[in-house]
Design a protein around this motif. Sequence first.
Motif, short mmCIF file in Angstrom:
data_model
loop_
_atom_site.label_atom_id
_atom_site.label_comp_id
_atom_site.label_asym_id
_atom_site.label_seq_id
_atom_site.Cartn_x
_atom_site.Cartn_y
_atom_site.Cartn_z
N LEU A 192 63.31 39.11 44.95
CA LEU A 192 64.57 38.38 45.14
C LEU A 192 65.74 39.32 44.93
O LEU A 192 65.72 40.16 44.03
N ASP A 193 66.77 39.15 45.74
CA ASP A 193 67.96 39.97 45.57
C ASP A 193 69.14 39.12 45.08
O ASP A 193 70.30 39.47 45.27
N PHE A 194 68.80 37.99 44.44
CA PHE A 194 69.82 37.11 43.88
C PHE A 194 69.23 36.42 42.66
O PHE A 194 68.03 36.40 42.45
N VAL A 195 70.11 35.85 41.84
CA VAL A 195 69.68 35.11 40.65
C VAL A 195 69.50 33.66 41.02
O VAL A 195 70.38 33.04 41.63
N MET A 196 68.36 33.10 40.65
CA MET A 196 68.09 31.69 40.94
C MET A 196 68.84 30.83 39.93
O MET A 196 68.77 31.07 38.72
N ASP A 197 69.56 29.80 40.41
CA ASP A 197 70.28 28.89 39.52
C ASP A 197 69.31 28.07 38.67
O ASP A 197 69.49 27.91 37.48
N HIS A 198 68.31 27.54 39.32
CA HIS A 198 67.31 26.73 38.63
C HIS A 198 65.93 27.31 38.94
O HIS A 198 65.37 27.04 40.01
#
Length: 118
Positions: free
Chosen positions: A100-106
């Motif tokens: 993943l190249d982003f932070v997962m909110d949940h």
Amino acid sequence: MTTYVSKELQAGLDAVRTVNLKRSSRMMVEANGKAFRVLRFWDTGFALDMADAPNLRGFVDLYERGFHLYQCLIVASAEEGGQMIYEFKRLTAVHTKAPLDFVMDHPDVSGLLEERFL
């Protein structure tokens, strides 16, 4: 007592050792659509049987028991005891999911505790 071993006897011992290594090894290297059994594997390289292995060079894939483990950039380095030794220039582990190249909110929840257990 002498430690001299005749050439014929040494060749026979090497052949038996190679057969046992092939039988016990679960790793395979695939290059140019052909698969070769890996006799020995260590953190900086691996060895193939000299009779089976061509002079491999470049990108290859390493499998263990059918699972794709590594993508490698290799170069043939030496011949030793009927085995061709290959060294890694690059060894990259293969992942089943893309990173993943982003932070997962949940993030995915693996279990849910009810309030009475908290």
